[in-house]
Design an enzyme around this catalytic site. Structure first.
Site, PDB file in Angstrom:
ATOM      1  N   ARG A 159       0.866  -1.173   0.000  1.00  0.00           N
ATOM      2  CA  ARG A 159       0.000   0.000   0.000  1.00  0.00           C
ATOM      3  C   ARG A 159       0.908   1.230   0.000  1.00  0.00           C
ATOM      4  O   ARG A 159       2.046   1.172   0.477  1.00  0.00           O
ATOM      5  CB  ARG A 159      -0.894   0.023   1.241  1.00  0.00           C
ATOM      6  CG  ARG A 159      -1.843  -1.170   1.362  1.00  0.00           C
ATOM      7  CD  ARG A 159      -2.641  -1.098   2.651  1.00  0.00           C
ATOM      8  NE  ARG A 159      -3.608  -2.184   2.768  1.00  0.00           N
ATOM      9  CZ  ARG A 159      -3.376  -3.336   3.370  1.00  0.00           C
ATOM     10  NH1 ARG A 159      -2.189  -3.557   3.934  1.00  0.00           N
ATOM     11  NH2 ARG A 159      -4.325  -4.270   3.431  1.00  0.00           N
ATOM     12  N   LYS A 182      -2.637  -2.687   7.700  1.00  0.00           N
ATOM     13  CA  LYS A 182      -3.863  -2.279   8.374  1.00  0.00           C
ATOM     14  C   LYS A 182      -4.060  -3.077   9.651  1.00  0.00           C
ATOM     15  O   LYS A 182      -3.812  -4.275   9.697  1.00  0.00           O
ATOM     16  CB  LYS A 182      -5.063  -2.495   7.447  1.00  0.00           C
ATOM     17  CG  LYS A 182      -5.162  -1.477   6.321  1.00  0.00           C
ATOM     18  CD  LYS A 182      -6.460  -1.662   5.539  1.00  0.00           C
ATOM     19  CE  LYS A 182      -6.616  -0.600   4.478  1.00  0.00           C
ATOM     20  NZ  LYS A 182      -7.888  -0.773   3.719  1.00  0.00           N
ATOM     21  N   HIS A 250      -2.718   2.985  -6.069  1.00  0.00           N
ATOM     22  CA  HIS A 250      -3.243   1.744  -5.490  1.00  0.00           C
ATOM     23  C   HIS A 250      -3.507   0.696  -6.567  1.00  0.00           C
ATOM     24  O   HIS A 250      -3.479  -0.505  -6.288  1.00  0.00           O
ATOM     25  CB  HIS A 250      -4.525   2.030  -4.706  1.00  0.00           C
ATOM     26  CG  HIS A 250      -4.872   0.974  -3.707  1.00  0.00           C
ATOM     27  ND1 HIS A 250      -4.072   0.682  -2.620  1.00  0.00           N
ATOM     28  CD2 HIS A 250      -5.924   0.112  -3.634  1.00  0.00           C
ATOM     29  CE1 HIS A 250      -4.619  -0.299  -1.913  1.00  0.00           C
ATOM     30  NE2 HIS A 250      -5.737  -0.664  -2.525  1.00  0.00           N
ATOM     31  N   ARG A 253      -0.813  -1.839  -6.856  1.00  0.00           N
ATOM     32  CA  ARG A 253      -0.921  -2.967  -5.915  1.00  0.00           C
ATOM     33  C   ARG A 253      -1.910  -4.002  -6.442  1.00  0.00           C
ATOM     34  O   ARG A 253      -1.665  -5.212  -6.369  1.00  0.00           O
ATOM     35  CB  ARG A 253      -1.348  -2.435  -4.544  1.00  0.00           C
ATOM     36  CG  ARG A 253      -1.714  -3.481  -3.507  1.00  0.00           C
ATOM     37  CD  ARG A 253      -2.012  -2.773  -2.187  1.00  0.00           C
ATOM     38  NE  ARG A 253      -2.912  -3.510  -1.327  1.00  0.00           N
ATOM     39  CZ  ARG A 253      -2.539  -4.433  -0.433  1.00  0.00           C
ATOM     40  NH1 ARG A 253      -1.266  -4.749  -0.323  1.00  0.00           N
ATOM     41  NH2 ARG A 253      -3.434  -5.014   0.336  1.00  0.00           N
ATOM     42  N   HIS A 276      -4.340  -9.264   3.479  1.00  0.00           N
ATOM     43  CA  HIS A 276      -5.787  -9.265   3.627  1.00  0.00           C
ATOM     44  C   HIS A 276      -6.186 -10.122   4.820  1.00  0.00           C
ATOM     45  O   HIS A 276      -5.725 -11.258   4.963  1.00  0.00           O
ATOM     46  CB  HIS A 276      -6.465  -9.833   2.368  1.00  0.00           C
ATOM     47  CG  HIS A 276      -6.425  -8.896   1.201  1.00  0.00           C
ATOM     48  ND1 HIS A 276      -6.591  -9.311  -0.103  1.00  0.00           N
ATOM     49  CD2 HIS A 276      -6.232  -7.547   1.137  1.00  0.00           C
ATOM     50  CE1 HIS A 276      -6.512  -8.275  -0.910  1.00  0.00           C
ATOM     51  NE2 HIS A 276      -6.287  -7.198  -0.181  1.00  0.00           N
ATOM     52  N   TYR A 285      -9.867 -10.819  -6.811  1.00  0.00           N
ATOM     53  CA  TYR A 285      -8.935 -10.866  -7.924  1.00  0.00           C
ATOM     54  C   TYR A 285      -9.226 -12.026  -8.865  1.00  0.00           C
ATOM     55  O   TYR A 285      -8.899 -11.969 -10.050  1.00  0.00           O
ATOM     56  CB  TYR A 285      -7.492 -10.943  -7.407  1.00  0.00           C
ATOM     57  CG  TYR A 285      -7.094  -9.692  -6.678  1.00  0.00           C
ATOM     58  CD1 TYR A 285      -6.758  -8.541  -7.382  1.00  0.00           C
ATOM     59  CD2 TYR A 285      -7.085  -9.636  -5.284  1.00  0.00           C
ATOM     60  CE1 TYR A 285      -6.416  -7.375  -6.720  1.00  0.00           C
ATOM     61  CE2 TYR A 285      -6.743  -8.474  -4.626  1.00  0.00           C
ATOM     62  CZ  TYR A 285      -6.406  -7.350  -5.354  1.00  0.00           C
ATOM     63  OH  TYR A 285      -6.081  -6.191  -4.692  1.00  0.00           O
TER      64      TYR A 285
END
Length: 304
Positions: A159, A182, A250, A253, A276, A285
């Protein structure tokens, strides 16, 4: 105006989210805004300041009124679902703390919306972006800096906040990077030679000292590089190459993940590389890959 008791409860919840879940400042600001907006509506809707006891008596009808107001104010389904999630999380915490039953809030259904698929760049477009970034600045060190950042986004799937969060202690880049993403979740990222070489080139040209405790990537005046500067460079490149508005930092990524998947990468491994929390996030994806496959199929397959 919301009551002092409600304001204190909100502050306590935000502090708990930061301490226990490692929520970022941006996430906390979003939570604060969403829940404050809800509490303000309830105060107006009920016609009086809502202390903690009245908040425990929120009904399904109250929730429907709030959602109707949000939609009437132009809030989209996706944004409303996010707001409702914040309110539910706050109420779950408040109910445990105050000892009431939050069923009316927790049972409220979020509006349905179609999840947006990631918009990756084609492989040649991603490489063209990296090549074009360097020539957007007249100062060679800034061009090298921007190339290094973009290479980390595409080559390592970082990120933008993670790339700009690297410090001087991370240079030269090791074989693997320890990234805290995150929710302060830790993951290990292998580093490609291209990313290491790009960072080395930037460090050699950077006119400011690269200190172990300070930001690796410097702004024009020597401070920490801001995300908006990379976004501005990407906008210039996008216009130069004729790329769509979805070609953002982004998107690099997203491209990393999609191209790995297209090359036969394992979905679980890609999930770990991206950081994730849920596999369902990474599975988006597969939809992208399938959509691209069908697009190629429809263009090339002989029609009956």
């Amino acid at each position: 105006m919301i009551s002092p008791a409600a304001r204190d409860a909100l502050a306590g919840w935000l502090a708990a989210k930061k301490a226990l879940n490692g929520a970022s400042d941006n996430t906390l600001l979003a939570y604060q805004g969403d829940v404050t907006e809800f509490l303000t509506f309830i105060t107006t809707h009920k016609g009086e300041t809502q202390g903690l006891a009245p908040l425990a008596r929120i009904t399904i009808s109250d929730m429907r009124s709030w959602m109707a107001r949000m939609r009437g104010d132009g809030v989209g389904a996706r944004s409303l679902a996010r707001k409702l999630s914040a309110v539910k999380t706050f109420y779950r915490w408040l109910a445990e703390r105050e000892g009431f039953e939050p069923t009316a809030v927790l049972s409220t259904r979020a509006p349905k919306f179609q999840k947006k698929l990631p918009r990756p760049l084609a492989e040649d477009a991603a490489m063209a972006v990296i090549d074009a970034v360097e020539i957007q600045s007249q100062k060679p060190w800034i061009g090298a800096r921007d190339t290094a950042v973009m290479t980390l986004l595409y080559g390592c799937g970082l990120r933008i906040s993670e790339a700009l969060g690297l410090t001087g202690a991370d240079a030269p880049l090791p074989d693997v990077l320890r990234i805290f993403g995150k929710g302060n979740k830790e993951r290990i990222m292998p580093v490609l030679d291209a990313a290491r070489d790009a960072v080395d080139a930037y460090v050699r040209l950077c006119p400011y000292p690269i200190e172990s405790e300070s930001a690796l990537f410097k702004g024009a005046r020597g401070g920490a590089l801001a995300p908006r500067q990379i976004q501005a460079v990407m906008q210039q490149v996008r216009m130069q190459l004729g790329l769509p508005a979805t070609a953002t930092p982004h998107a690099m990524r997203h491209s990393f993940a999609t191209h790995l998947l297209g090359a036969g990468g394992d979905l679980r491994a890609i999930q770990e590389l991206l950081g994730h929390a849920s596999l369902s996030t990474t599975q988006a994806y597969t939809a992208v890959d399938t959509a691209r496959l069908m697009e190629v199929y429809n263009k090339t397959h002989p029609k009956a």
